[in-house]
Design a protein around this motif. Structure first.
Motif, PDB file in Angstrom:
ATOM      1  N   UNK A 180      -7.114   9.549 -14.652  1.00 59.13           N
ATOM      2  CA  UNK A 180      -5.938   8.939 -15.364  1.00 59.13           C
ATOM      3  C   UNK A 180      -5.299   8.384 -14.089  1.00 59.13           C
ATOM      4  N   UNK A 181      -5.098   9.180 -12.906  1.00 55.18           N
ATOM      5  CA  UNK A 181      -4.272   8.526 -11.917  1.00 55.18           C
ATOM      6  C   UNK A 181      -4.852   7.382 -11.444  1.00 55.18           C
ATOM      7  N   UNK A 182      -6.182   7.208 -11.232  1.00 55.43           N
ATOM      8  CA  UNK A 182      -7.078   6.194 -10.874  1.00 55.43           C
ATOM      9  C   UNK A 182      -6.814   4.824 -11.872  1.00 55.43           C
ATOM     10  N   UNK A 183      -6.761   5.321 -13.277  1.00 55.47           N
ATOM     11  CA  UNK A 183      -6.447   4.129 -14.080  1.00 55.47           C
ATOM     12  C   UNK A 183      -5.260   3.645 -13.900  1.00 55.47           C
ATOM     13  N   UNK A 184      -4.160   4.410 -13.791  1.00 53.82           N
ATOM     14  CA  UNK A 184      -3.004   3.952 -13.573  1.00 53.82           C
ATOM     15  C   UNK A 184      -2.669   3.003 -12.433  1.00 53.82           C
ATOM     16  N   UNK A 189      -2.219  -1.874 -18.046  1.00 50.39           N
ATOM     17  CA  UNK A 189      -2.018  -1.352 -19.424  1.00 50.39           C
ATOM     18  C   UNK A 189      -1.582  -0.059 -19.172  1.00 50.39           C
ATOM     19  N   UNK A 190      -2.042   0.863 -18.183  1.00 54.48           N
ATOM     20  CA  UNK A 190      -1.878   2.216 -17.973  1.00 54.48           C
ATOM     21  C   UNK A 190      -0.617   2.245 -17.437  1.00 54.48           C
ATOM     22  N   UNK A 191       0.136   1.167 -16.847  1.00 58.84           N
ATOM     23  CA  UNK A 191       1.388   1.140 -16.033  1.00 58.84           C
ATOM     24  C   UNK A 191       2.488   0.505 -16.956  1.00 58.84           C
ATOM     25  N   UNK A 192       2.015   0.299 -18.499  1.00 63.39           N
ATOM     26  CA  UNK A 192       3.112  -0.384 -19.402  1.00 63.39           C
ATOM     27  C   UNK A 192       4.404   0.392 -19.702  1.00 63.39           C
ATOM     28  N   UNK A 193       5.382  -0.234 -20.135  1.00 60.23           N
ATOM     29  CA  UNK A 193       6.643   0.709 -20.258  1.00 60.23           C
ATOM     30  C   UNK A 193       6.506   1.610 -21.418  1.00 60.23           C
ATOM     31  N   UNK A 194       6.976   2.835 -20.998  1.00 59.16           N
ATOM     32  CA  UNK A 194       7.061   3.959 -22.253  1.00 59.16           C
ATOM     33  C   UNK A 194       8.455   4.334 -22.111  1.00 59.16           C
ATOM     34  N   UNK A 195       8.973   4.187 -23.721  1.00 61.73           N
ATOM     35  CA  UNK A 195       8.516   3.486 -24.642  1.00 61.73           C
ATOM     36  C   UNK A 195       8.781   1.884 -24.463  1.00 61.73           C
ATOM     37  N   UNK A 196       7.840   1.236 -25.314  1.00 65.44           N
ATOM     38  CA  UNK A 196       7.971  -0.398 -25.270  1.00 65.44           C
ATOM     39  C   UNK A 196       9.652  -0.801 -25.412  1.00 65.44           C
ATOM     40  N   UNK A 245       6.367  16.581 -13.625  1.00 63.79           N
ATOM     41  CA  UNK A 245       6.822  16.489 -12.145  1.00 63.79           C
ATOM     42  C   UNK A 245       6.170  15.504 -11.735  1.00 63.79           C
ATOM     43  N   UNK A 246       6.390  15.178 -10.246  1.00 67.50           N
ATOM     44  CA  UNK A 246       6.092  13.971  -9.673  1.00 67.50           C
ATOM     45  C   UNK A 246       4.655  13.550  -9.645  1.00 67.50           C
ATOM     46  N   UNK A 247       3.850  14.879  -9.219  1.00 71.58           N
ATOM     47  CA  UNK A 247       2.098  14.942  -9.297  1.00 71.58           C
ATOM     48  C   UNK A 247       1.641  14.438 -10.478  1.00 71.58           C
ATOM     49  N   UNK A 248       2.062  14.627 -11.587  1.00 71.33           N
ATOM     50  CA  UNK A 248       1.529  14.681 -12.914  1.00 71.33           C
ATOM     51  C   UNK A 248       1.985  13.220 -13.541  1.00 71.33           C
ATOM     52  N   UNK A 249       3.173  12.643 -13.072  1.00 72.90           N
ATOM     53  CA  UNK A 249       3.712  11.647 -13.909  1.00 72.90           C
ATOM     54  C   UNK A 249       2.729  10.310 -14.070  1.00 72.90           C
ATOM     55  N   UNK A 250       1.991  10.186 -13.049  1.00 72.55           N
ATOM     56  CA  UNK A 250       0.942   9.013 -13.258  1.00 72.55           C
ATOM     57  C   UNK A 250       0.062   9.128 -14.376  1.00 72.55           C
ATOM     58  N   UNK A 251      -0.525  10.483 -14.153  1.00 72.80           N
ATOM     59  CA  UNK A 251      -1.845  10.790 -15.282  1.00 72.80           C
ATOM     60  C   UNK A 251      -0.981  10.803 -16.457  1.00 72.80           C
ATOM     61  N   UNK A 252       0.135  11.381 -16.662  1.00 77.95           N
ATOM     62  CA  UNK A 252       0.807  11.637 -18.005  1.00 77.95           C
ATOM     63  C   UNK A 252       1.239  10.169 -18.688  1.00 77.95           C
ATOM     64  N   UNK A 253       1.707   9.383 -17.790  1.00 78.89           N
ATOM     65  CA  UNK A 253       2.062   7.943 -18.211  1.00 78.89           C
ATOM     66  C   UNK A 253       0.714   7.130 -18.505  1.00 78.89           C
TER      67      UNK A 253
END
Length: 532
Positions: A180-184, A189-196, A245-253
């Motif tokens: 997921x971090x690689x996908x981000x 699309x993986x970096x799109x705003x949450x929520x819209x 946390x910071x390390x999980x933010x990109x996979x979670x997003x």
């Protein structure tokens, strides 16, 4: 040789030989001839009597021989006086054995006898050395004590291995975060705003139901969101606030950006995105340091305990879990600072599954209390096995024993309603820090490591009980005692305990309730071989 047969039927048969009597005296000849003439009428009754009496005598003598080994040096010495007076020998033997067992029981549990590993060895030992009942009682006790110690040792090793297995992060979950971090990084699309942008106004709108998760587990967060939406009567009224946390933010997003949920709104925010004051940062660091010291002292004290044979220490391992030192776990006491624009929230742990609509929690009247929580869970009033104040607080300390009841049921963390406005009014966060300082001054001896113990003290008098059907906990323990009907009726089931459903030690009996909300069709789930 001549045969003589009576003419009146076969009544007598005489066999004679002319050479049979040669060289014998006359008396011997007459005796031999007489002995060879056996009437049939005499033979049959004698055979019948012997057929009945001999087995009885054999069995009786066998019993006497067995009984004589416990009281006589010679079997023949005992058979004579016991043959007719042996009716009460069994009773005497029982009395003698009972006295020997009572005597062995009074000797304590020390093992002074030679080690006997099996029943066959015990039998061989007793028969070869012809020992008495007292020796039998002591040797049997020694053998049973050895077996009991082996069982206790095996159970303790199982508990320790179980505890260690609950600490690890499965390779599949680590793989999911990396994918997921690689996908981000490569997928816009993986970096799109949450929520819209069109849903941003809902984040502080009090007309929506706001649900909060503090987690670094992407898969667990997805199950919580999916199960809540699937069982909601009005999913469009739900707003999820996920803090990680910071390390999980990109996979979670990346997960929630590429797997958008229908109707509901999901916000993912990292701790590094908060702009807290210097004073708040110092308080958080002090809080974490005190919790680390509590954990360290508890660990050092526990190292001196005997884990080899003492089964009473099994439950003492749980406070040493990594969650006791987790920043995200301890930050729940800072919920008012994390969500300054909200006045009421429903807090959900990441190891829960929602089974029914929980929107009515938003309408609960907490009677000006800060927290709404379940106390007694599934087993009825005043029934809370393993969840009493004595399981979390140190009642050997005079301050704790003089202010709290050790048999009182603790409220459950994991699914709670928080009136943040009442929280701010009563300044619960400051009260929490006062208890931390008091524990530090008391030599870190007031409670066991963990999130709940200091919360029990800080929120004392500010907890409103809610119906037990809202929250059933304890599904992460090795032998959950929850009935199937109770599980089915529960609005929220909680896998509290070491056996989380995403671990290999997760219990198959209840893991299926969690697995059915995992999106096994997702390409990253399949690539990382996350299996149900």
């Amino acid at each position: 040789m001549k045969f003589y047969i009576s003419t009146k039927g076969i009544k007598r048969l005489t066999i004679s030989s002319s050479d049979a009597g040669k060289g014998l005296p006359e008396t011997a000849k007459s005796t031999t001839a007489l002995s060879r003439r056996i009437p049939n009428r005499t033979l049959l009754p004698v055979a019948l009597v012997l057929g009945i009496v001999l087995p009885f005598l054999y069995v009786r003598i066998a019993f006497l021989v067995l009984e004589s080994t416990t009281a006589c040096y010679s079997t023949l010495d005992c058979i004579g006086w016991r043959f007719f007076s042996g009716a009460d020998t069994s009773l005497k033997l029982r009395e003698e054995l009972s006295r020997a067992l009572v005597e062995a029981n009074k000797e304590g549990n020390s093992i002074n006898e030679e080690r006997i590993g099996s029943f066959n060895e015990l039998v061989k030992e007793m028969t070869s050395k012809r020992q008495d009942v007292r020796a039998f009682a002591f040797k049997t006790k020694a053998m049973l004590l050895q077996m009991e110690h082996k069982v206790q040792s095996a159970r303790q090793r199982e508990s320790i291995y179980w505890h260690l297995a609950s600490h690890g992060v499965p390779k599949s979950l680590h793989c999911l975060c990396l994918k997921l971090a690689e996908e981000y990084a490569v997928n816009s699309l993986a970096r799109s705003r949450l929520p819209p942008p069109e849903y941003v106004t809902r984040l502080a709108d009090s007309s929506f139901l706001h649900l909060v998760l503090l987690t670094d587990n992407v898969l667990a967060a997805s199950v919580v969101v999916s199960s809540t939406i699937q069982n909601s009567a009005n999913p469009e009224k739900l707003v999820f606030h996920i803090v990680t946390d910071k390390k999980t933010y990109t996979p979670m997003h990346a997960w929630f950006a590429t797997n958008p949920v229908k109707s509901a709104v999901v916000e993912v925010k990292g701790l590094h995105q908060y702009d807290w004051s210097q004073e708040a940062n110092v308080e958080v660091k002090e809080m974490l340091e005190i919790h680390r010291l509590i954990w360290k002292q508890y660990y050092n004290n526990l190292k001196g305990e005997d884990f080899e044979y003492d089964g009473a220490h099994t439950r003492y391992l749980e406070p040493l879990s990594p969650s006791s030192l987790s920043l995200l776990n301890h930050l729940r006491v800072y919920i008012p600072e994390l969500f300054p624009d909200l006045n009421k929230i429903v807090f959900l742990d990441d190891d829960i599954v929602v089974q029914h609509d929980i929107s009515s929690l938003w309408e609960l009247d907490l009677n000006r209390k800060v927290v709404g929580a379940v106390f007694n869970s599934w087993c009825g009033d005043d029934c809370c096995p393993g969840n009493k104040y004595s399981n979390y607080l140190n009642f050997s300390h005079p301050y704790i024993s003089s202010h709290f009841d050790h048999d009182r049921c603790a409220w459950l963390y994991g699914m709670n309603v928080f009136d943040i406005e009442a929280w701010r009014r009563t300044n619960m966060t400051a009260t929490y820090h006062q208890w931390l300082k008091l524990n530090l001054e008391s030599g870190l001896a007031l409670w066991s490591p963990g999130v709940l113990p200091p919360s029990l003290l800080a929120f004392e008098g500010h907890v409103h009980p809610i119906d037990p059907s809202w929250h059933v906990a304890g599904l992460g323990y090795q032998y959950p005692e929850v009935h199937q009907e109770t599980l089915k009726d529960a609005a929220v089931i909680h896998f509290s305990g070491p056996a989380k459903p995403w671990l290999e030690i997760g219990l198959p009996e209840v893991r299926r309730l969690w697995n059915k909300h995992v999106n096994f069709s997702n390409k990253f789930i399949r690539k990382c071989r996350i299996m149900g």
